[in-house]
Each structure stands twice: as structure tokens, then as C-alpha cells.
Design an enzyme around this catalytic site. Structure first.
Site, PDB file in Angstrom:
ATOM      1  N   HIS A 110       1.033  -1.544  -0.343  1.00 51.68           N
ATOM      2  CA  HIS A 110      -0.296  -0.640   0.044  1.00 51.68           C
ATOM      3  C   HIS A 110       0.501   0.923   0.041  1.00 51.68           C
ATOM      4  O   HIS A 110       0.934   1.870   0.490  1.00 51.68           O
ATOM      5  CB  HIS A 110      -1.073  -0.327   1.475  1.00 51.68           C
ATOM      6  CG  HIS A 110      -2.214   1.123   1.447  1.00 51.68           C
ATOM      7  ND1 HIS A 110      -3.365   0.294   1.148  1.00 51.68           N
ATOM      8  CD2 HIS A 110      -2.198   2.044   0.712  1.00 51.68           C
ATOM      9  CE1 HIS A 110      -4.339   0.965   0.263  1.00 51.68           C
ATOM     10  NE2 HIS A 110      -3.676   2.333   0.962  1.00 51.68           N
ATOM     11  N   GLU A 159      -4.461   0.393  -5.475  1.00 49.26           N
ATOM     12  CA  GLU A 159      -3.951   1.018  -6.511  1.00 49.26           C
ATOM     13  C   GLU A 159      -2.992   1.620  -7.175  1.00 49.26           C
ATOM     14  O   GLU A 159      -2.285   2.476  -7.191  1.00 49.26           O
ATOM     15  CB  GLU A 159      -4.266   2.303  -5.343  1.00 49.26           C
ATOM     16  CG  GLU A 159      -5.905   2.242  -4.885  1.00 49.26           C
ATOM     17  CD  GLU A 159      -6.167   3.667  -4.355  1.00 49.26           C
ATOM     18  OE1 GLU A 159      -5.963   4.519  -4.508  1.00 49.26           O
ATOM     19  OE2 GLU A 159      -7.836   3.702  -4.172  1.00 49.26           O
ATOM     20  N   GLU A 196     -12.057  -1.219  -0.584  1.00 51.47           N
ATOM     21  CA  GLU A 196     -12.432   0.681  -0.207  1.00 51.47           C
ATOM     22  C   GLU A 196     -13.976   1.361  -0.808  1.00 51.47           C
ATOM     23  O   GLU A 196     -13.936   1.104  -2.105  1.00 51.47           O
ATOM     24  CB  GLU A 196     -11.298   1.359  -0.544  1.00 51.47           C
ATOM     25  CG  GLU A 196     -10.283   1.245   0.486  1.00 51.47           C
ATOM     26  CD  GLU A 196      -8.835   1.639   0.100  1.00 51.47           C
ATOM     27  OE1 GLU A 196      -8.700   2.971   0.048  1.00 51.47           O
ATOM     28  OE2 GLU A 196      -7.705   1.075   0.229  1.00 51.47           O
ATOM     29  N   TRP A 246      -2.338  10.454   3.871  1.00 48.84           N
ATOM     30  CA  TRP A 246      -0.967  11.130   2.638  1.00 48.84           C
ATOM     31  C   TRP A 246      -0.854  12.206   2.573  1.00 48.84           C
ATOM     32  O   TRP A 246      -0.131  12.795   3.960  1.00 48.84           O
ATOM     33  CB  TRP A 246      -1.470  10.688   1.169  1.00 48.84           C
ATOM     34  CG  TRP A 246      -1.786   8.914   1.766  1.00 48.84           C
ATOM     35  CD1 TRP A 246      -3.206   8.440   1.346  1.00 48.84           C
ATOM     36  CD2 TRP A 246      -0.815   8.031   2.084  1.00 48.84           C
ATOM     37  NE1 TRP A 246      -3.430   7.028   1.222  1.00 48.84           N
ATOM     38  CE2 TRP A 246      -2.037   6.616   1.769  1.00 48.84           C
ATOM     39  CE3 TRP A 246       0.332   7.196   1.717  1.00 48.84           C
ATOM     40  CZ2 TRP A 246      -1.436   5.943   2.481  1.00 48.84           C
ATOM     41  CZ3 TRP A 246       0.962   6.312   2.281  1.00 48.84           C
ATOM     42  CH2 TRP A 246       0.441   5.186   2.576  1.00 48.84           C
TER      43      TRP A 246
HETATM   44  C1  GCO Z   1      -6.591   4.353  -1.209  1.00 41.96           C
HETATM   45  C2  GCO Z   1      -5.923   4.943  -0.194  1.00 41.96           C
HETATM   46  C3  GCO Z   1      -6.712   5.583   0.823  1.00 41.96           C
HETATM   47  C4  GCO Z   1      -6.663   6.568   0.628  1.00 41.96           C
HETATM   48  C5  GCO Z   1      -8.566   6.246   0.605  1.00 41.96           C
HETATM   49  C6  GCO Z   1      -9.292   8.152   0.898  1.00 41.96           C
HETATM   50  O1  GCO Z   1      -5.793   3.080  -1.254  1.00 41.96           O
HETATM   51  O2  GCO Z   1      -7.609   4.548  -2.367  1.00 41.96           O
HETATM   52  O3  GCO Z   1      -4.815   4.354  -0.964  1.00 41.96           O
HETATM   53  O4  GCO Z   1      -4.909   4.998   1.301  1.00 41.96           O
HETATM   54  O5  GCO Z   1      -6.166   6.844   2.980  1.00 41.96           O
HETATM   55  O6  GCO Z   1      -8.290   6.208  -0.722  1.00 41.96           O
HETATM   56  O7  GCO Z   1      -8.048   8.993  -0.193  1.00 41.96           O
END
Ligand code: GCO
Length: 449
Positions: free
Chosen positions: A115, A160, A357, A411
Site C-alpha cells: 500500500h 491502487e 475500499e 497521505w
Molecule cells: C486508497 C487510499 C487510501 C486513502 C483513501 C482516501 O487505497 O485509495 O490509498 O489509503 O486513504 O483512498 O483517499
């Protein structure tokens, strides 16, 4: 109950190592690109974040109180292999304890191997634009599998890759903060290669396992239905939603996308013989992250750079979002989630989907020790209804992970954006369940809305 979910639907919450753990120098952990990046002026540090490295028992206790049966978390490569190569047993021991504690509480762990927190030592060797990282990642995957594979069945290789490649190396808004579009495209390809090799490594480790990758999708909207708008939307859609997906499905990069990016001159030369076969390892599940749609508009000058994370995707711009926005400025369109799931169901025949997510940042209202977050409750209710609609219409959706268990380190935005079901006071580290946590626990308990 108006909307029941299928029996066995997987309900969970999600977090990521760098966003919650803190303790960035404990027990031999090496620096990651996020430690280096956040040392830049004006950026908040990911230490202590939620101090989860030391408070993980308390956090798992919260999960247990909520009765949410799945937990998606990520392993920090730089804890397990501080230099990207050499195993640090104190690092693996943490995840060993974490998994045992989850299982003691009857919670099923879902492990994400990457991640975004690349060991800095590997960035010093070029980072993701360096193809050699794909093999190193596979070795890391196998190492973690050796430690946890007797208890963990659900594995995600990479979270991602779009953000890791294009925001990390394209517009440089995320670590490692590099602005080099040509390198960003190669990073994207190498992340896919790393996924393929790690999938092979995980499967070679034996045991019954389910391997996935998590992609972030943004359905693309336009105001006008004419050829120019459709082409602008097509460009952004192919970059955002198909750059990673199509090679994973064994279809290679879409030819139109290769043409859109050809003038940057780096992607096609980076594709070596055999790469596309490695990337196309069969997936058991596709992890889907959805937050918001994007809006695309054509630019008159076909040679003009765009304002998207990869400016070289010419001739289109991303337009500002509309309507009532989240505090991060994201548009709220639950119906786009239904559309996305139905599109994926069609585009990836036979591949089960899990929402890895979904969630929203809003400001919380703290009154007498209670935390009210009506907007987040509404966001979850609407988006869960949207998932239910997609299931009713045939999409094979097997689970839903709410982002996120805890308010955490967002982030480049630091601690300004709260996504948690659980409120965290970053001064005291006190955790308080929000109304949304109670709402979600209730949905989970009833397996429906
Ligand atoms: C993801 C992000 C999360 C973020 C979330 C909100 O996987 O998308 O990395 O870590 O916190 O998307 O922006």
C-alpha cells in the site's frame, strides 16, 4: 429490512500500514518513501499516525466490539525487509501477532502486500521505474507468505497501482514525489509485472489461497454527448480504468491507450517478451476501490497537456466536481458505483468482485464525548444501497470493506481528512466510535440495510 445481502457476504473494514502504524523506526524498520517524502517542508509525518503498532490490541478489540468479521490491512515492506531484501524478524513478528490476535477474536485477516510504502533503499535504486523491483517484490511476497500463509487465505498484491505510478512518479503529489511522466508509465508497467510475479510466488507457497489486486476506479462523466466529449471521456477512462485492468485480464494494454501515450515513448519499449503473460496470472477476486467519479471535457488544442495526473494524456481535462462534496472535495455519486460494478461484471466475466475500499472524509461533530457524523452515515447508506442494486442486477459482488476503521494519516493531506468509523484524537490517541460505526455494525449484524 428492505435490502438483504447474499448469505456469506464479506463485511469488513480496511486500513493501510503507513496510515495507522506510526513507530517508523521501531524494531529495525527501515525508512520508506513516505518517511522521506513527508520530511519535506509543510507535510505532516506518518509517525505517530494512530500509534497502531503499539495499540493494535485495542484496535482489534474495537473491531471485535463492532462485530465486523473481516479486516483488510497492509504489511509494510520496510518493516519486514528494512533494506528491501534482508528479513527483519522483529518486523515479521508484528504481523504474526496481529494475525493471531485477529483470529483470536474471530476476525478474518485480508493481507495487502503493498500500500504505497516502498523501502527507501529500493527508491535509491530507481524505485518502480526499475524493473528489478518486480523480482524483489515477489521475494518479499514469498517471505510474508512463509510467515502468515498458514493462517491467511486472502492476499492482495498491490493497492491502487494507478496512484503508486501516476501520482508518485507522474505529478509527484505522492511519494516519492517525482514528476517524470515517461518514468511513471514504466512504473505502472513494472507494478503490474510485480503483481504477476508475486502472484506466482504466493501460489508457489502452497495452501489454499485467494489472490487479488486492488484497483481504484473512476467512472467518467461528461456534460455533452457529442464525439469530442466522448473521446475526452474515453481517454481518461482508458488511463484510469483500463491501463491496469486490461493487461490483468490477459488483453494487454488497449491499443487506443497505447496510441494516446505513444508520444511519451516509454511504455511500449518497457514491455518485454513474456511480460503480458506474467501479468495475466488468473485472479481469484478483483478488489474494487470506489470513491467518486471524474468529469472529462475536451481541449480544443489536441496537443495541449491535460490537468490529469499524467499531463501527457493530451486533449482532455478533468473538470471540477459538482454538487455536495466531501471534505476532500470529492463528488458523491452512489449511482456511479452501481454502474461501475455492472460494467466490471460485464468486462471481467467470471471474476468475483470485492469492494476493497469505499468511504468519505467529512468533519465530525464532537458533542459530550459522542461523535456525530451524519454525512458519513448517509454516504455509507447510499453507497451500500448502490452495491445492493448492482447485486440485484446480477453483479457478482462478494464483499464490502469500509474505508476506514480509524481516522488516519491521509497521505499528502496529513491529518486534515477524517475517513474513520472510529474517531481518533491525535493528541491523546483516544478512540471513540462514531455514529457511522454503530450504523455500519448494525448493517453487518443484519446483513442488510
Ligand atoms: C486508497 C487510499 C487510501 C486513502 C483513501 C482516501 O487505497 O485509495 O490509498 O489509503 O486513504 O483512498 O483517499
Amino acid at each position: 429490512m428492505k435490502r438483504g445481502f447474499p448469505a456469506g457476504f464479506r463485511w469488513g473494514t480496511a486500513t493501510a500500514a503507513y496510515q495507522i502504524e506510526g513507530s517508523t523506526t521501531a524494531d529495525g524498520r527501515g525508512p520508506s518513501i513516505w518517511d522521506t517524502f513527508t520530511a519535506r517542508p509543510g507535510l505532516a509525518s506518518g509517525d505517530p499516525a494512530c500509534d497502531h503498532y503499539r495499540r493494535y490490541r485495542e484496535d482489534i478489540g474495537l473491531l471485535s466490539d463492532l462485530g465486523v468479521p473481516y479486516y483488510r490491512f497492509s504489511v509494510a515492506w520496510s518493516r519486514v525487509m528494512p533494506d528491501g531484501r534482508t528479513v527483519e524478524p522483529r518486523g515479521t513478528a508484528f504481523y504474526d501477532r496481529l494475525v493471531d490476535t485477529l483470529l483470536d477474536h474471530g476476525i478474518t485477516p485480508m493481507v495487502t502486500l503493498y500500500h504505497w510504502d516502498l523501502p527507501e533503499a529500493l527508491q535509491a535504486e530507481g524505485g518502480w521505474p526499475n524493473r528489478a523491483l518486480a523480482d524483489l517484490f515477489a521475494e518479499y511476497a514469498l517471505t510474508v507468505h512463509k510467515v502468515l500463509g498458514d493462517r491467511v487465505r486472502q492476499w492482495t498484491t498491490i493497492n491502487e497501482p494507478f496512484c503508486a505510478a501516476f501520482i508518485g512518479y507522474g505529478n509527484g503529489e505522492h511519494a516519492p514525489g517525482i514528476r517524470d511522466e515517461g518514468a511513471a508509465l514504466v512504473a505502472g508497467h513494472n507494478l503490474l509485472l510485480a503483481h504477476g510475479k508475486a502472484t506466482q510466488a504466493l501460489r508457489s507457497g502452497g495452501g489454499e489461497q485467494e489472490v487479488s489486486i486492488v484497483l481504484n476506479f473512476a467512472p467518467v462523466l461528461t456534460d455533452v454527448d457529442d464525439a469530442a466529449h466522448r473521446e475526452a471521456a474515453r481517454k481518461f477512462d482508458f488511463l484510469h480504468n483500463r491501463f491496469f485492468l486490461d493487461p490483468l485480464l490477459g488483453r494487454g494494454y488497449p491499443p487506443e491507450l497505447l496510441a494516446d501515450l505513444a508520444h511519451l515513448g516509454t511504455l511500449e519499449p518497457a514491455i518485454a517478451d513474456g511480460d503480458l503473460e506474467i501479468i495475466a496470472q488468473p485472479l481469484d477476486v478483483l478488489g474494487v476501490n470506489y470513491y467518486a467519479p471524474a468529469r472529462a471535457v475536451p481541449l480544443e488544442d489536441p496537443e495541449a497537456d491535460s490537468n490529469c495526473p499524467l499531463p501527457g494524456l493530451r486533449g482532455m481535462d478533468v473538470q471540477p466536481p459538482r454538487g455536495e462534496l466531501t471534505s476532500l472535495g470529492w463528488e458523491q455519486r452512489p449511482e456511479c458505483l452501481t454502474g461501475l460494478l455492472l460494467w466490471l461484471h460485464e468486462h471481467c466475466p467470471g471474476l468475483p468482485l470485492v469492494i476493497a475500499e469505499n468511504g468519505a472524509a467529512f468533519e465530525d461533530e464532537v458533542v459530550d464525548g459522542r461523535v456525530h457524523d451524519e454525512k458519513r452515515v448517509r454516504y455509507f447508506a447510499e453507497h451500500l444501497a448502490a452495491v445492493h442494486d448492482a447485486i440485484e442486477r446480477g453483479a457478482d459482488v462478494r464483499g464490502y470493506m469500509a474505508w476506514s476503521l480509524l481516522d488516519n494519516f491521509e497521505w499528502a493531506k496529513g491529518y486534515t481528512q477524517r475517513f474513520g468509523l472510529v474517531h481518533v484524537d491525535f493528541e491523546t490517541q483516544e478512540r471513540v466510535l462514531k455514529d457511522s460505526a454503530r450504523f455500519y455494525a448494525d448493517v453487518v449484524a443484519r446483513n442488510g440495510l
